[in-house]
Write an enzyme that holds these catalytic residues in place. Structure first.
Site, PDB file in Angstrom:
ATOM      1  N   ASP A  27       4.781  -2.047   2.861  1.00 17.70           N
ATOM      2  CA  ASP A  27       5.361  -0.741   3.181  1.00 17.70           C
ATOM      3  C   ASP A  27       5.930  -0.640   4.601  1.00 17.70           C
ATOM      4  O   ASP A  27       5.291  -1.078   5.563  1.00 17.70           O
ATOM      5  CB  ASP A  27       4.299   0.354   3.062  1.00 17.70           C
ATOM      6  CG  ASP A  27       3.609   0.377   1.722  1.00 17.70           C
ATOM      7  OD1 ASP A  27       4.044  -0.357   0.819  1.00 17.70           O
ATOM      8  OD2 ASP A  27       2.624   1.127   1.591  1.00 17.70           O
ATOM      9  N   GLU A 203       1.218   7.636  -3.315  1.00 12.17           N
ATOM     10  CA  GLU A 203       1.145   6.991  -2.015  1.00 12.17           C
ATOM     11  C   GLU A 203       2.343   7.384  -1.160  1.00 12.17           C
ATOM     12  O   GLU A 203       3.321   7.941  -1.638  1.00 12.17           O
ATOM     13  CB  GLU A 203       1.109   5.464  -2.166  1.00 12.17           C
ATOM     14  CG  GLU A 203      -0.110   4.937  -2.901  1.00 12.17           C
ATOM     15  CD  GLU A 203      -0.197   3.419  -2.895  1.00 12.17           C
ATOM     16  OE1 GLU A 203      -1.258   2.903  -2.523  1.00 12.17           O
ATOM     17  OE2 GLU A 203       0.789   2.757  -3.271  1.00 12.17           O
TER      18      GLU A 203
END
Length: 503
Positions: A27, A203
């Site tokens: 990420d 998320e």
């Protein structure tokens, strides 16, 4: 490390996307524009290619194209790994970490230990290169195991304003809002969800205002939620909701249905149901996208992880010691309202790869070669009207590939489909992601392709003025051949533009 002794700018593959020189990456974290530089932090294993020892890697760029990689910014330790989060510039020195009138950069991140996740703080007083973990960590702890991914922004309430944190209780599919005056003490505001796509954990949220069609008197808030699995293309995906935020509560313009307990338990949602929701990307390889702090509203820019948890870590091969993954192109975001009054997100590449002279193809029947031997990064724009053709196809092939990639737009269904194959690709990789168009008779593609390594490239397809985007890793590397074909009839007014970046 300071800006005067940085390692050389990366010039190898990929050429228009960021990837670390080596080791695991996932990420994007802490995107911030500060003192003329874009800072990209990211989930990083400084010790290998496995998803482990998670820390924050760091890279900077002045143009979002050529990136300089630095030493890791925030390192894991025996107490916790450093999961996703965000960075803000504390111009008002609300935290007290600034020095001699120079604002501190403040990172809020998830300190992740077995069975426990809480939000922690680190700060930098040298422009984002050296970071100090706050002695008072954690700054926000709910005592739960899946509370993570804080995105922090400054909210203007007409007075001095305050900080807002958007984070998730991942398993509960809830976005939680908290506020703070000093970035160290946080109080609960409200929550959003569960609602809409719930086929996996939630998320990496983000939230920001955008003016509709550039009208600053007509502003909406966009909430991004990544989920895995349960994405529109299978596995990982990122959903968006448009609504209003009053400093306390987010309310969707069109509320999504609340899922039943059974749906939350089994996570099964049909493709037809998922099509009703907004998606950042309809491909399988765009996840955890977040935006830069420090840019103006009309410069809102997103970067996402160009991979999917279905096969992340297994491309390009099980035993490779190369870097893992790359980031998507940076994308400039805007909002528009369609003919039915629906608010839609638009994305356009925020980097430059100027197209060459347009090739006037006229009417196309059968196949026409557009270019051969294209190497490195490439951009291809193609437009036409259908005539009596049933569909149009773009074939992307290379000498080492076992079948290539086909991008197909069908006139009757109004869908664009990408078919990817390839020997040696891991389980879960093969498939044909697709997206529907509101204007099915319109053929207008802006396609960006880049080599990630000697076996895998990436394709990002922008259609319908950026309202539809499809991103996928493809088993086709340089040199590549591009061929366009009209199926079942002729195309009219066909034009193509191609540009390359070899270094």
């Amino acid at each position: 490390m300071t800006p005067t002794d940085l390692p050389p700018v990366r010039t190898t593959s990929p050429r228009t996307h960021f990837a670390p020189r080596k080791n695991w990456m996932n990420d994007p974290n802490g995107l911030v524009f500060h003192d003329g530089l874009y800072h990209l932090y990211f989930q990083y294993n400084p010790e290998g290619v496995e998803h482990a020892n998670l820390s924050w890697g760091h890279a900077t760029s002045s143009d979002l194209t050529r990136w300089t990689e630095h030493d890791p910014a925030i390192l894991w330790d025996d107490d916790a790994q450093i999961y996703s989060g965000s960075v803000v510039v504390d111009h008002g020195n609300t935290s007290g970490f600034g020095i001699d009138g120079h604002p501190a950069l403040v990172a809020l991140y998830t300190a992740a230990a077995p069975g426990h996740q809480a939000q922690a703080l680190a700060y930098s007083t040298d422009g984002g290169y050296v970071w100090t973990k706050y002695d008072g960590n954690p700054v926000l702890d709910r005592g739960t195991s899946d509370f993570r991914d804080p995105k922090v922004f400054r909210y203007d309430d007409g007075g001095d304003g305050y900080w807002v944190m958007v984070a998730v209780e991942a398993e509960d599919r809830q976005v939680l809002f908290h506020r703070s005056d000093d970035l160290k003490t946080w109080t609960y505001l409200s929550s959003y969800g569960p609602a809409g796509p719930v086929g996996g954990v939630w998320e990496c949220p983000d939230m920001f205002p955008l003016a509709i069609d550039g009208d600053e008197t007509d502003v909406r808030w966009v909430l991004l939620i990544s989920l895995n699995p349960g994405g529109i293309a299978g596995g990982s995906g990122t959903h968006y909701v448009v609504g209003d935020f009053d400093g306390t509560t987010f309310r969707a313009s069109v509320p999504h249905p609340t899922p039943t307990r059974a749906l939350l338990r089994d996570g099964t949602q049909s493709r037809d149901e998922l099509e009703r929701y907004g998606w950042i990307d309809f491909g399988p390889d765009c996840y955890a996208g977040v935006t830069f702090d420090g840019l103006s509203r009309n410069e809102r820019t997103l970067i996402a992880w160009m991979d999917n948890w279905k096969y992340a870590g297994r491309i390009p091969g099980e035993d490779s010691d190369e870097h893992r993954s790359a980031m998507t192109l940076p994308r400039r975001l805007s909002l528009t309202r369609d003919a039915e009054g629906v608010e839609r997100l638009r994305q356009q590449p925020a980097v430059g790869l100027e197209l060459g002279e347009s090739i006037d193809l006229g009417s196309v029947t059968g196949g026409v070669a557009l270019a051969e031997g294209v190497a490195g990064a490439a951009r291809l724009a193609f437009s036409a009207t259908f005539g009596d053709a049933q569909s149009v196809e773009l074939h992307i092939d290379s000498a080492s590939d076992d079948g290539g990639v086909v991008i197909r737009q069908d006139r009757a269904s109004g869908r664009i489909e990408l078919e990817r194959r390839g020997a040696g690709m891991p389980s879960g990789f093969h498939g044909s992601p697709s997206m529907s168009l509101d204007r099915p008779g319109e053929i207008g593609w802006d396609i960006w392709i880049d080599d990630l390594n000697e076996r895998v490239s990436s394709v990002e397809l922008f259609a319908q003025d950026g309202e539809r985007v499809l991103t996928a890793l493809i088993p086709v590397a340089s040199p590549r051949t591009y061929t366009v074909a009209a199926v079942g009839g002729s195309l009219h007014g066909a034009r193509a533009d191609i540009a390359e970046r070899r270094c």
